[in-house]
Design an enzyme around this catalytic site. Sequence first.
Site, PDB file in Angstrom:
ATOM      1  N   LEU A   1     -14.405  -5.249  21.790  1.00 50.65           N
ATOM      2  CA  LEU A   1     -13.198  -4.518  22.172  1.00 50.65           C
ATOM      3  C   LEU A   1     -12.280  -4.495  20.958  1.00 50.65           C
ATOM      4  O   LEU A   1     -12.085  -5.515  20.302  1.00 50.65           O
ATOM      5  CB  LEU A   1     -12.480  -5.219  23.335  1.00 50.65           C
ATOM      6  CG  LEU A   1     -13.030  -5.037  24.751  1.00 50.65           C
ATOM      7  CD1 LEU A   1     -12.247  -5.910  25.729  1.00 50.65           C
ATOM      8  CD2 LEU A   1     -12.961  -3.574  25.182  1.00 50.65           C
ATOM      9  N   ASP A   2     -11.720  -3.329  20.654  1.00 52.89           N
ATOM     10  CA  ASP A   2     -10.765  -3.237  19.550  1.00 52.89           C
ATOM     11  C   ASP A   2      -9.557  -4.128  19.820  1.00 52.89           C
ATOM     12  O   ASP A   2      -9.251  -4.420  20.986  1.00 52.89           O
ATOM     13  CB  ASP A   2     -10.284  -1.794  19.375  1.00 52.89           C
ATOM     14  CG  ASP A   2     -11.373  -0.880  18.851  1.00 52.89           C
ATOM     15  OD1 ASP A   2     -12.341  -1.393  18.262  1.00 52.89           O
ATOM     16  OD2 ASP A   2     -11.256   0.345  19.047  1.00 52.89           O
TER      17      ASP A   2
END
Length: 315
Positions: free
Chosen positions: A41-42
């Site tokens: 996940l960014d």
Amino acid sequence: MPQGIHGVVLLDKPEGISSQTAVTIVKRAFDADKAGHTGTLDPMATGLLPVCLGEATKYSQDLLDADKTYLATIKFGEKTSTGDAEGEVIEVKEANFDVTDAYLLQEKLAEVALKFTGEIAQIPPMYSALKRDGKPLYEYARAGETLEREARMITIHSLKWVDVSWPVAQLEVSCSKGTYVRTLAEDIGDYLGAGAHLIGLRREKVGHLSLGHGVTLETVKNNHQDNNIKPEYLLPVDALVQDLNSLGLTNEEADRLRLGQRVPVSKAGSNEELMRIYRGTIESCNFMGTADWRKGVLHPRRLIAQAAAVTNLTN
């Protein structure tokens, strides 16, 4: 089971840190030997990040390939350099229809849901971890370079508009692996003539695992500080493969499988399938791993290091 920590934590990752940083915090909290996650996940994104500890890391790849569900918050009217709120605004646009007409807006958004559902081609963004000549694309992007990228086929299983307050809208996206929701938001913006970028992203599901059972990083940290060695949220290894049908083996069959041998086993149904395997009954929790059942014979696929009960913690 080998000594140490083995299981999975369904972490609700907060905004502002990388997935690897979150994994490191969980690993240290449990003093685990090994740790990994099931899909990045960014830093801007929040939500479900399954963190695998110990023997559970053997099954992280399976969930990397699993379908995902996200809640995306999209802002129309602006395009950014990165496709999300972390980039600079590079273009301001207006939609190619009257957005103040509520009926027309609803019609256009319904059109989008149909247009972008199913198998579609998507060009990966420059700000991504995909590599070219051993170097991530985002490094080229940060240096001001734009490289040609080939479109890849992805699958959008469903799109559902959750809330619309133009120019901001929330969209629930159920998609296959390899989908860039940032790019999806940009493509939808282009289709509507408005431009768009992502201002929020929350992952709600990874395969059969859901955020409803997630825990915060603060809870994990408090567990470490309180020296609570059996937290309820440390799920057993087989929680990662609950979507598979199960099969219990006799001790003799289990020993043969453990040695890497093929084991003739009868079961209901004739379909070839990957199964989760237990020594004895499933209720005994003696999870062994996974095996392929083909034409009445079990073929070991991925086994844990030792056939023993998988509990939240072993010392």
